[in-house]
Write an enzyme that holds these catalytic residues in place. Structure first.
Site, PDB file in Angstrom:
ATOM      1  N   LEU A 159     -35.477 -22.347   1.260  1.00 22.11           N
ATOM      2  CA  LEU A 159     -36.680 -23.185   1.143  1.00 22.11           C
ATOM      3  C   LEU A 159     -37.866 -22.394   0.617  1.00 22.11           C
ATOM      4  O   LEU A 159     -38.693 -22.920  -0.114  1.00 22.11           O
ATOM      5  CB  LEU A 159     -37.043 -23.776   2.509  1.00 22.11           C
ATOM      6  CG  LEU A 159     -36.113 -24.865   3.041  1.00 22.11           C
ATOM      7  CD1 LEU A 159     -36.518 -25.243   4.463  1.00 22.11           C
ATOM      8  CD2 LEU A 159     -36.145 -26.096   2.133  1.00 22.11           C
TER       9      LEU A 159
ATOM     10  N   ARG B  58     -29.277 -23.302   0.574  1.00 22.93           N
ATOM     11  CA  ARG B  58     -30.482 -23.379  -0.244  1.00 22.93           C
ATOM     12  C   ARG B  58     -31.610 -22.685   0.509  1.00 22.93           C
ATOM     13  O   ARG B  58     -31.741 -22.811   1.723  1.00 22.93           O
ATOM     14  CB  ARG B  58     -30.840 -24.852  -0.466  1.00 22.93           C
ATOM     15  CG  ARG B  58     -32.007 -25.086  -1.402  1.00 22.93           C
ATOM     16  CD  ARG B  58     -32.537 -26.505  -1.299  1.00 22.93           C
ATOM     17  NE  ARG B  58     -31.498 -27.526  -1.515  1.00 22.93           N
ATOM     18  CZ  ARG B  58     -31.102 -27.945  -2.712  1.00 22.93           C
ATOM     19  NH1 ARG B  58     -31.633 -27.449  -3.804  1.00 22.93           N
ATOM     20  NH2 ARG B  58     -30.157 -28.872  -2.815  1.00 22.93           N
TER      21      ARG B  58
ATOM     22  N   THR C  65     -40.721 -16.162   2.592  1.00 27.56           N
ATOM     23  CA  THR C  65     -40.580 -16.083   4.049  1.00 27.56           C
ATOM     24  C   THR C  65     -39.121 -15.842   4.449  1.00 27.56           C
ATOM     25  O   THR C  65     -38.856 -15.183   5.450  1.00 27.56           O
ATOM     26  CB  THR C  65     -41.111 -17.356   4.737  1.00 27.56           C
ATOM     27  OG1 THR C  65     -40.423 -18.497   4.207  1.00 27.56           O
ATOM     28  CG2 THR C  65     -42.602 -17.516   4.508  1.00 27.56           C
TER      29      THR C  65
ATOM     30  N   GLY D  41     -40.945 -14.031  19.193  1.00 29.24           N
ATOM     31  CA  GLY D  41     -40.115 -14.654  20.219  1.00 29.24           C
ATOM     32  C   GLY D  41     -38.791 -13.926  20.353  1.00 29.24           C
ATOM     33  O   GLY D  41     -38.511 -13.319  21.369  1.00 29.24           O
TER      34      GLY D  41
ATOM     35  N   GLY E 141     -29.716 -21.293   8.024  1.00 31.97           N
ATOM     36  CA  GLY E 141     -30.714 -20.403   8.614  1.00 31.97           C
ATOM     37  C   GLY E 141     -30.525 -18.963   8.194  1.00 31.97           C
ATOM     38  O   GLY E 141     -29.440 -18.553   7.761  1.00 31.97           O
TER      39      GLY E 141
ATOM     40  N   ILE F 293     -42.514 -19.068  15.203  1.00 34.66           N
ATOM     41  CA  ILE F 293     -42.636 -17.775  15.894  1.00 34.66           C
ATOM     42  C   ILE F 293     -42.753 -16.633  14.884  1.00 34.66           C
ATOM     43  O   ILE F 293     -42.485 -15.478  15.213  1.00 34.66           O
ATOM     44  CB  ILE F 293     -41.437 -17.548  16.843  1.00 34.66           C
ATOM     45  CG1 ILE F 293     -40.097 -17.608  16.093  1.00 34.66           C
ATOM     46  CG2 ILE F 293     -41.450 -18.600  17.945  1.00 34.66           C
ATOM     47  CD1 ILE F 293     -38.892 -17.254  16.972  1.00 34.66           C
TER      48      ILE F 293
ATOM     49  N   GLU G  80     -31.210 -14.956  12.109  1.00 38.07           N
ATOM     50  CA  GLU G  80     -30.312 -14.050  12.835  1.00 38.07           C
ATOM     51  C   GLU G  80     -29.439 -13.246  11.869  1.00 38.07           C
ATOM     52  O   GLU G  80     -29.013 -12.144  12.180  1.00 38.07           O
ATOM     53  CB  GLU G  80     -29.371 -14.856  13.759  1.00 38.07           C
ATOM     54  CG  GLU G  80     -30.004 -16.066  14.428  1.00 38.07           C
ATOM     55  CD  GLU G  80     -30.793 -15.726  15.684  1.00 38.07           C
ATOM     56  OE1 GLU G  80     -31.153 -14.554  15.852  1.00 38.07           O
ATOM     57  OE2 GLU G  80     -31.050 -16.645  16.477  1.00 38.07           O
TER      58      GLU G  80
END
Lengths: 167, 313, 754
Positions: C638, C636, C642, C250, C710, C477, C713
């Site tokens: 997860l 943190r 990934t 995406g 996050g 995505i 980016e």
């Protein structure tokens, strides 16, 4: 044109429009959608399959040119509950993100290991010397498979790992 | 793609005969460039003659100590051939520096020579292009692209030939064997295969309609070192800004012209004691430059100097 | 309303009793993706054989369609429909919202004779096969009256204006502060147009079941896609079932839908059969959005001690004439370094180019390419190490809004990265290190990206087999959403990962904002945690109320969940036994997350530091990334696996921005020169040497109940600048016009005598 192609061990005999590429034959005619269309012009590698054991871009080949050929797609390498060692290595090393280029990467990787075994040279090494399996060789040889998510380091790890596990 | 009919040739002579007798017929071997262009309807054959399985994929020694490479031999097969790697390493180097592994597995030797330019205006069918439509004009002339010719260009076309393999073959003084429509074989220097654009850039080779390339012949092992070097934007899978093949005292250049360019003036200057920089100054004295491609002059000069050094080692 | 204080309470994710949170488990949907068994939109099998739609793009950039000749196309073999603006089914005008709460207005296709960008879909052909549709599309003859396109961005800065609703932010007196500074830098950088080049071109398949449209498409945000399609089709929002189960990349480019979806749905309705439509790779370059070019002027004024006295980053950029997008390349500079006098802002030029829009790390990806190189240049002027310069300008609170940082570990990222990478081997004077044909240099840059939380819902179910099903109108995505939702569910309900099913990418599931802005995991995950907590409560209450349960009569708040067992002190039974007996039809609950009202009291960012070693071939000007390391602090984590992949992927996007990627318009035609993956070069495998990302331990309890942030980016932010700085260190040549290709580097190398 009546054309018979053996796909993943199964003979598929169809009356084909000569314009149908091997890629569209797989995706639209025999419903094997694991082989992906990323560019349709040989510029991304997402459509890589093995034809008679050799990796090629399925988008730049007509299906009718493959009458009598044996094609192996990602579905022919393994299934979710019975992964091929290369598929397992890609999973273990997180060698993909969106997953769209992944079948092509995996088919290409299987082809690369065979090519190194067959002593096919690459730009990464001395063409006069025996082909070797190194990280740099894998990087060069896998450069026809674009991964826009850019899982490149993980792909190298996966291939080197799988090479250790493959016969 | 426009509709077309398809046949698989079983015999070379029948193939060339069919090619002249069938309107709009084209040969297809690997198909990696032809299909790319057919999808954009830049190429619109009405009939395809698949010559890919003709028994012309062998690589064999010639009586004089050279090598005869069948036109259907894949790029991979040629690059991997032990004789090529030991005696004509520049050819193997050039092949593996081009395209991708997948494309090299499919692309044929003959097809590699006949591949067409990657000029973006040739590919964009909304723009005028004298290659696609003779007389339409050339959108690239006033465009701002780096991928244009500095040697041998014309007002009608500034496209460059994309092949790496052909550059090495020119430096090796290779010749081409063909089967003509009348069923005769002929042989001529590869240097004479490609044309400069002139006023007719749609005519890219001197092959006559229906003529089929059957082999490329390498002369006996040349004296002196060999080396191929290519400069490009990314490390792999990109066409050359400039490339250089050095074979002994012979130099061929890629990425600079409508054809693989034999740098005969530079060779002569080097033979009479000039430095590589001086020799390239002679070779490129008539170069036609634009803002975007002027960098190819120093680039090619520096590549030649470096490649000569490497070849001599 | 919630407060960040509410998030301080313990929860199963924080407790992490099974250790699943943070663990690098394999991707949930991985086995499907590595076997080709995950169907992307175009590959979904419709209930009956589909027809194939192919779009035709405009061959001018601005003007009108004056002539339409579809005779040949309509007569071509297999053709079922040929549409232009003259005969496309009626659609409400663009932006119509029949339902006032729609998250997107109508997006009509082929809406008029007006052409506003090259490649704009202007005709559409449907046929029985892909081959027939593709060939017939070439037979549509359109004639135009074309105006000269206005696309020459660098020469149209005179037309630049303030983006709507924005103003420059100035703190102190920048001009005076800059003028009074001991050491000054005033340089301009340019970045080109970039195309997303997701590997999966945008595609859709649609069919109708009565009055309901079923549409599978490739989109990052589910609800706006559903609402926009309903508005376009003029039907109720519940009459569109929009699905996007697997998305082939995406990067912001699929934050909206395109005409493939509209036309597939319209044609399926008109023809009474399923219709599939995909963009070609060539169509993607113009027909979807791109990252616009920027011109960035950086001015830094510092004292001899290396402290910034004045800092300015001004950005000029462009968007489509009818569009409203601004590439906010200056924004991040407001939060990064201390300086008493500061000026940042943007100017926007409207052009006849395709639509500009968000692309991975919008703002930071472009902006760090200037400021983080300017810091490198300033460090050299000051005779300081680039890390030391940054440390000297580390702010105690947010330098513009004065808010405290929720967490800020930028210095630690730089210091740990320096040690791991071997930064001490860097020689401050460029051009000192040679390795064979390569000049070798090291560079670094800082990374920053804001952290956000959006409202979202999620449902959790448990069935009689003790299987937990997570349902959410969220997307994956390639970011790992499926996987982290499964981890959160398993940890929250105390079941093994194999007992969790995740269903996302469906408009009929509880809404979530989708994937973008690196808010996905925090937002979707926090809603999942809330739903999981509610399911725990429901299960606990079920158990203590059930006379057949060993937990009967106990305190529901004391029930524990682990290894698929519900327990109360020494009494227990399996979750499956409980549900099978007490609620054989299963239980379903919802949960939701909303941003905390007081979250704005803190400046919330993620941080990182990039380190890069390049080789520069002084003969050719070719650059190779030999080694690269990123160290990041992003709350943190997860899933270590990934998250690392997200970060390394972002870093490689930085490599691409520095070295490879760029598009440019042909000024005469308004079309882009790079029209495929042969002319628009993205980074390939051989361009990436050893490259890794490391994540520091961090929990940001102001971010959300899980303390996560996050990473999607962040990896991209600053990465390209580290490459550019390494190039300078290798050879002493500074190129401020990206990408740094051989043609741009060569003149400097020659001038330096290499």
């Amino acid at each position: 044109m009546r054309t018979t192609i053996t796909v993943n061990g199964e003979a598929r005999s169809l009356d084909l429009d000569p314009r149908t590429t091997l890629l569209d034959f797989l995706r639209e005619k025999v419903a094997l959608t694991g082989t992906k269309k990323g560019c349709d012009h040989g510029q991304c590698g997402a459509c890589t399959v093995l034809v008679n054991g050799v990796r090629i871009n399925a988008c730049l080949s007509l299906a009718v040119m493959h009458d009598g050929d044996e094609v192996t797609t990602i579905e022919g390498l393994g299934a979710p509950e019975a992964l091929h060692p290369m598929q397992q290595a890609f999973l273990t090393h997180d060698a993909f993100q969106c997953g769209y280029c992944t079948p092509g990467q995996i088919c290409s990787a299987v082809g690369v290991l065979a090519e190194i075994k067959a002593d096919i040279p690459s730009h990464a090494g001395d063409v006069g010397a025996q082909a070797r399996l190194t990280a740099d060789e894998v990087r060069e040889r896998m450069s026809g498979n674009i991964c826009r998510c850019s899982a490149y380091p993980q792909i190298v790890d996966a291939i080197l790992d799988a090479a250790g596990n493959l016969p | 793609m426009k509709p077309f009919t398809y046949e698989r040739a079983s015999d070379a002579k029948a193939a060339v005969q069919a090619a002249v007798e069938t309107p709009g017929a084209r040969f297809i071997a690997g198909g990696t460039n032809l299909l790319d262009l057919m999808k954009l309807e830049i190429e619109q054959p009405q009939h395809l003659i698949d010559v890919g399985r003709l028994p012309m994929a062998t690589i064999e020694d010639t009586a004089d100590g050279g090598l005869r490479i069948g036109a259907m031999a894949s790029n991979t097969k040629v690059a991997a051939d032990a004789r090529v790697r030991s005696r004509y390493r520049v050819l193997s180097q050039a092949i593996v520096s081009g395209a991708s592994g997948q494309l090299r597995n499919k692309a044929s030797t003959g097809g590699n020579l006949l591949q067409r330019t990657r000029c973006p205006y040739f590919y964009d069918t909304s723009k005028p292009c004298n290659k696609r439509q003779p007389g339409a004009g050339c959108a690239a002339l006033e465009g701002h692209i780096r991928e244009s010719a500095i040697l041998g260009a014309s007002r009608a076309c500034i496209a460059v030939h994309p092949s790496d393999m052909a550059v090495a073959l020119v430096a090796l003084d290779a010749s081409v064997e063909t089967l003509t429509p009348s069923g005769e074989t002929r042989s001529f220097p590869l240097m004479e295969l490609h044309r400069l654009p002139g006023e007719t850039p749609h005519l890219e080779t001197h092959l006559i309609p229906g003529e089929l390339i059957t082999a490329v012949v390498l002369p006996p092992l040349p004296e002196g070192g060999q080396q191929y070097r290519k400069a490009r934007d990314r490390a792999s899978y990109a066409t050359a800004h400039a490339s250089v093949a050095v074979v002994g005292g012979r130099i061929a250049l890629g990425g600079l012209a409508h054809k693989p360019w034999r740098a005969a003036d530079a060779e002569a200057a080097l033979a009479s004691g000039a430095t590589a920089e001086e020799a390239m100054g002679v070779e490129l004295k008539d170069a036609t430059l634009r803002d975007e491609n002027a960098f190819k002059v120093p680039l090619a000069t520096r590549l030649v100097a470096a490649t000569l050094r490497e070849a001599a080692q | 309303m919630s407060s960040v204080q509410d998030w301080e309470a313990p929860n199963p994710v924080k407790d992490n009793r099974s250790g699943l949170i943070g663990k690098g488990v394999d991707r949930y949907e991985g086995p499907l993706k590595v076997t080709g068994a995950a169907p992307y939109a175009y590959e979904v099998t419709p209930p009956s054989p589909p027809a194939y739609g192919v779009m035709v793009g405009a061959e001018i950039a601005t003007g009108r369609i004056t002539g339409v000749d579809t005779v040949e196309a309509e007569a071509a073999p297999g053709v079922l429909a040929v549409w232009t603006h003259r005969n496309v089914p009626a659609q409400p005008p663009r932006g119509t919202k029949a339902h006032p709460r729609s998250t997107s207005g109508s997006r009509p296709a082929l809406e008029s004779d007006r052409v506003t960008y090259f490649g704009q879909p202007v005709a559409f052909v449907v046929a029985d096969t892909l081959e027939n549709a593709t060939a017939a599309a070439k037979l549509v003859r359109l004639t135009y009256t074309a105006a000269d396109p206005d696309v020459d961005f660098p020469h149209r800065l005179d037309a630049a204006g303030m983006p709507p609703g924005e103003q420059d932010t100035e703190i102190g007196d920048f001009e005076a502060g800059f003028a009074a500074s001991d050491v000054k830098l005033d340089e301009t950088w340019t970045t080109p147009i970039q195309n997303h080049c997701q590997m999966e071109p945008c595609a859709s398949v649609a069919w109708w079941e009565g009055g309901k449209c079923i549409a599978h498409t490739s989109v990052q945000m589910v609800k706006p896609a559903q609402h926009g399609l309903a508005e376009t089709l003029g039907i109720g929002r519940d009459d569109v079932h929009l699905l996007t189960r697997y998305i082939g990349g995406g990067f912001g480019g699929k934050g909206q839908t395109y005409d493939d979806l509209t036309l597939a749905a319209l044609a399926a309705r008109a023809l009474g059969r399923p219709v599939k439509v995909a963009f070609t790779r060539q169509q993607m370059m113009h027909g979807t959005i791109h990252r616009p070019a920027t011109i960035q002027r950086v001015r830094l004024g510092a004292g001899a001690d290396g402290r910034l006295n004045a800092m300015s980053l001004m950005t000029w950029t462009h968007c489509q004439r009818d569009g409203a997008f601004t590439e906010h390349a200056s924004n991040f500079a407001r939060n990064l370094y201390a300086a008493p006098n500061r000026l940042t802002g943007h100017r926007l030029v409207k052009l006849d180019l395709p639509h500009a829009g968000a692309m991975r790390a919008p703002g930071e990806a472009s902006g760090t390419l200037s400021l983080e190189c300017a810091m490198d240049e300033l460090a050299e002027k000051l005779g300081l190490d680039p890390i030391e310069l940054r440390i000297r300008n580390e702010p105690e609170v947010d330098p513009e809004n004065g808010r405290p940082f929720s967490m800020r570990q930028l210095v630690r990222c730089m210091k740990e990265g320096a040690q791991l990478f071997g930064w001490d081997r860097r020689l401050p004077t460029p051009g000192q290190v040679r390795d064979g044909r390569w000049l070798v240099g090291l560079g670094m840059a800082a990374a920053i990206r804001g952290n956000f939380l959006l409202p979202a819902k999620c449902s959790f179910s448990v069935d009689a087999d003790g299987v937990i099903t997570v349902r959410q109108g969220m997307t994956d995505i390639g970011t790992g959403t499926y996987t982290v939702l499964a981890q959160i569910a398993a940890e929250t309900l105390g079941v093994p990962l194999g007992k969790v099913v995740v269903e996302i990418g469906d408009s009929e599931l509880p809404p979530a904002p989708g994937s973008g802005g690196q808010f996905g995991a925090a937002t979707a995950g926090s809603a999942a945690l809330a739903a999981g907590m509610n399911l725990r409560q429901a299960i606990a209450e079920l158990a203590v109320a059930d006379p057949g349960s060993p937990l009967h009569g106990g305190d529901p708040n004391a029930v524990t969940f682990q290894d698929g067992v519900v327990a109360l002190e020494n009494r227990s039974e399996t979750l499956a036994e409980l549900v099978r007996r007490a609620a054989p039809a299963g239980l379903t609950v919802e949960g939701e997350i909303r941003p905390a009202q007081d979250a704005q009291k803190w400046s919330q960012q993620t941080y990182g530091a990039h380190f890069c070693e390049v080789g520069v071939d002084p003969v050719s000007g070719e650059v190779r990334v030999r080694r690269m390391l990123g160290v990041f602090a992003a709350g943190r984590i997860l899933n270590a696996k990934t998250a690392r992949s997200q970060l390394t992927g972002g870093m490689i996007w930085g490599v691409a921005s520095a070295l490879h990627e760029g598009n440019a318009p042909d000024l005469r035609y308004g079309s882009l020169l790079g029209q495929d993956l042969g002319n628009y070069l993205v980074t390939v495998q051989a361009d990436v040497g050893e490259l890794d990302a490391i994540m520091l331990d961090e929990v940001d309890d102001k971010a959300n109940p899980m303390g996560i942030k996050g990473v999607g980016e962040l990896g991209n932010s600053g990465a390209g600048a580290a490459v550019a700085n390494a190039i300078y260190n290798a050879c002493g040549v500074r190129v401020r016009d990206y990408p740094i290709t051989p043609d741009k580097l060569l003149p400097g190398l020659i001038a330096k005598g290499w």
